[in-house]
Design an enzyme around this catalytic site. Structure first.
Site, PDB file in Angstrom:
ATOM      1  N   HIS A 187      54.844 -51.334 -16.397  1.00 39.39           N
ATOM      2  CA  HIS A 187      56.023 -50.471 -16.387  1.00 39.39           C
ATOM      3  C   HIS A 187      56.993 -51.020 -15.350  1.00 39.39           C
ATOM      4  O   HIS A 187      56.588 -51.648 -14.377  1.00 39.39           O
ATOM      5  CB  HIS A 187      55.574 -49.055 -16.017  1.00 39.39           C
TER       6      HIS A 187
ATOM      7  N   LYS B 136      52.172 -36.088 -15.828  1.00 41.46           N
ATOM      8  CA  LYS B 136      51.403 -36.737 -16.897  1.00 41.46           C
ATOM      9  C   LYS B 136      50.062 -36.041 -17.143  1.00 41.46           C
ATOM     10  O   LYS B 136      49.408 -36.306 -18.148  1.00 41.46           O
ATOM     11  CB  LYS B 136      51.122 -38.202 -16.535  1.00 41.46           C
TER      12      LYS B 136
ATOM     13  N   GLN C  58      49.131 -43.547 -16.576  1.00 42.05           N
ATOM     14  CA  GLN C  58      48.663 -43.233 -17.929  1.00 42.05           C
ATOM     15  C   GLN C  58      47.153 -43.043 -18.006  1.00 42.05           C
ATOM     16  O   GLN C  58      46.652 -42.494 -18.988  1.00 42.05           O
ATOM     17  CB  GLN C  58      49.080 -44.351 -18.897  1.00 42.05           C
TER      18      GLN C  58
ATOM     19  N   ASP D 217      48.121 -48.799 -10.952  1.00 36.90           N
ATOM     20  CA  ASP D 217      49.058 -47.835 -11.522  1.00 36.90           C
ATOM     21  C   ASP D 217      48.270 -46.968 -12.498  1.00 36.90           C
ATOM     22  O   ASP D 217      47.923 -47.400 -13.588  1.00 36.90           O
ATOM     23  CB  ASP D 217      50.194 -48.571 -12.233  1.00 36.90           C
TER      24      ASP D 217
ATOM     25  N   CYS E 262      60.365 -48.546 -20.814  1.00 39.70           N
ATOM     26  CA  CYS E 262      60.377 -49.120 -19.459  1.00 39.70           C
ATOM     27  C   CYS E 262      59.418 -50.301 -19.333  1.00 39.70           C
ATOM     28  O   CYS E 262      58.822 -50.532 -18.277  1.00 39.70           O
ATOM     29  CB  CYS E 262      60.055 -48.056 -18.410  1.00 39.70           C
TER      30      CYS E 262
END
Length: 414
Positions: free
Chosen positions: A131, A234, A211, A208, A372
């Site tokens: 991202h 999220k 997700q 990261d 993104c």
């Protein structure tokens, strides 16, 4: 479908859906089919009520007051820190830093640990599926420090080419900043292997988890990552609140990020000393109410059952993949063997935005564009995709509605 039905029955989806008020909406006189969960998830009543309850009954600033409301607000705020610690398996609550989200968490590391430890000629390793929030901060840092940013390529299935990752690792590698789950493709990266390989050359690892946290059981001590970042919105929580996990020794050794109230121990015009963890990185009045409500989202996920949620979403993914591949000229981007409930696709020469508009007219909410991840789109030679992403409250009937919606849109566009 038998397997999907069996798994479906282990999760009380109808009961779960009843707890999400927005899912009761209609658009264009049709019940909404919300499949934009990778962008943000909807919020259950538990979260909405927690947010309302804070402002109705508890609203006060935290940490600095001795009156009853201030103490109650502080207790509620810190209860979320303990909930996050347990949720991701951190060793101590002071390893949990509250931020505005994944983006701020990554920028915090880049502007503290990065500026302190990255020097000319050092290398930072990211992947081609990152991202923008896990690309741009490192580009800025590398430009400032005259360091080198290297990129692990992906294959046609949207999987990291691990042989290339191994080749790129060297004693010059100081940091590997990598996504656990691709927001565009759904690919689940072999994060444990990546962390071990990076540590073997002396590099730290930032994960990261924007997700991943909603789909997988995250245990940061087992992963042995050095930093882990995710966003509340999220995981069925409010927007504007997120988390940076860092190993305690690392966080203690890093310089401060922002200066102001709360992050200090003592201030004089000659010198300022800083507060202990985690307050060292939480300058100013934080997003108190949304942080308090984040605990309700975590509780909701844990009470529902992470493994049950994951099984249901995997069943939806398998069912949707099978149905969508039966549509002529539809191509799915991201066909990794190990992936979460995300399907990015294009149909022939139909622009993704056109498909998205027609699906919206049918009350089907999907995401269109580059998500993104422009470099990843360039890798596949496309401007973007249509992305359908699943959550615990989605149903097989909604997958059927998506398939019918795509077919109807194709007839209108071709």
């Amino acid at each position: 479908m038998e397997t999907a039905s069996a798994i479906f029955n282990t999760l009380p989806v109808s009961e779960i859906r009843s707890q999400f008020p927005l899912l009761q909406r209609t658009i264009n006189n049709k019940p909404i089919v919300y499949l934009d969960n990778a962008a943000t998830t909807q919020k259950p009543w538990a979260v909405i009520n927690a947010l309302r309850d804070f402002y109705v009954n508890t609203n006060a600033n935290i940490h600095r007051g001795i009156h009853t409301l201030a103490e109650e607000a502080t207790t509620a705020y810190e209860a979320t820190r303990l909930a996050v610690q347990s949720f991701i398996g951190a060793a101590a609550p002071e390893e949990i830093i509250f931020t505005r989200g994944t983006t701020e968490s990554i920028n915090l590391v880049a502007n503290t640990w990065g500026k302190q430890n990255i020097h000319e000629g050092d290398e930072i390793l990211i992947s081609a599926m990152e991202h923008h929030s896990n690309i741009v901060p490192w580009q800025i840092l590398c430009a400032e420090k005259k360091a080198v940013l290297k990129v692990v390529p992906v294959n046609d299935a949207g999987e990291l080419i691990m042989e290339e990752f191994e080749k790129l690792l060297s004693p010059k590698t100081k940091l590997v900043a990598i996504t656990y789950v691709s927001n565009s493709l759904g690919t689940i990266n072999p994060i444990s292997d990546i962390i071990t390989m990076a540590h073997n050359v002396g590099a730290l690892v930032l994960v990261d988890g924007a997700q991943a946290t909603v789909h997988l059981n995250i245990q940061v001590q087992q992963l042995n990552c050095d930093f882990y970042a995710f966003s509340g919105h999220k995981i069925y929580g409010p927007t504007g609140v997120g988390v940076l996990y860092g190993k305690k020794a690392l966080l203690e050794s890093m310089p401060v990020f922002m200066g102001g109230g709360e992050m200090i121990k003592e201030v004089s015009f000659e010198k300022t000393t800083y507060a202990v963890l985690p307050y060292k990185y939480e300058a100013g009045t934080p997003n108190i109410a949304d942080t308090v409500a984040l605990k309700a989202a975590i509780d909701f996920m844990q009470q529902t059952g992470i493994e049950k949620i994951q099984a249901h979403e995997n069943a939806l993914l398998a069912y949707a993949t099978d149905k969508m591949l039966q549509i002529d000229d539809l191509r799915i981007y991201g066909t990794a063997q190990n992936k979460t409930g995300v399907i990015s696709f294009l149909v022939k020469n139909i622009h993704p935005q056109d498909m998205g508009v027609l699906l919206d007219n049918q009350a089907i909410a999907v995401r269109t564009g580059h998500h993104c991840t422009q470099p990843l789109m360039h890798r596949f030679g496309i401007p973007g995709t249509v992305r359908a992403s699943f959550a615990m409250y989605n149903t097989f009937e909604e997958v059927d509605a998506l398939v019918k919606g795509i077919e109807k849109s194709i007839k209108m566009l071709l």
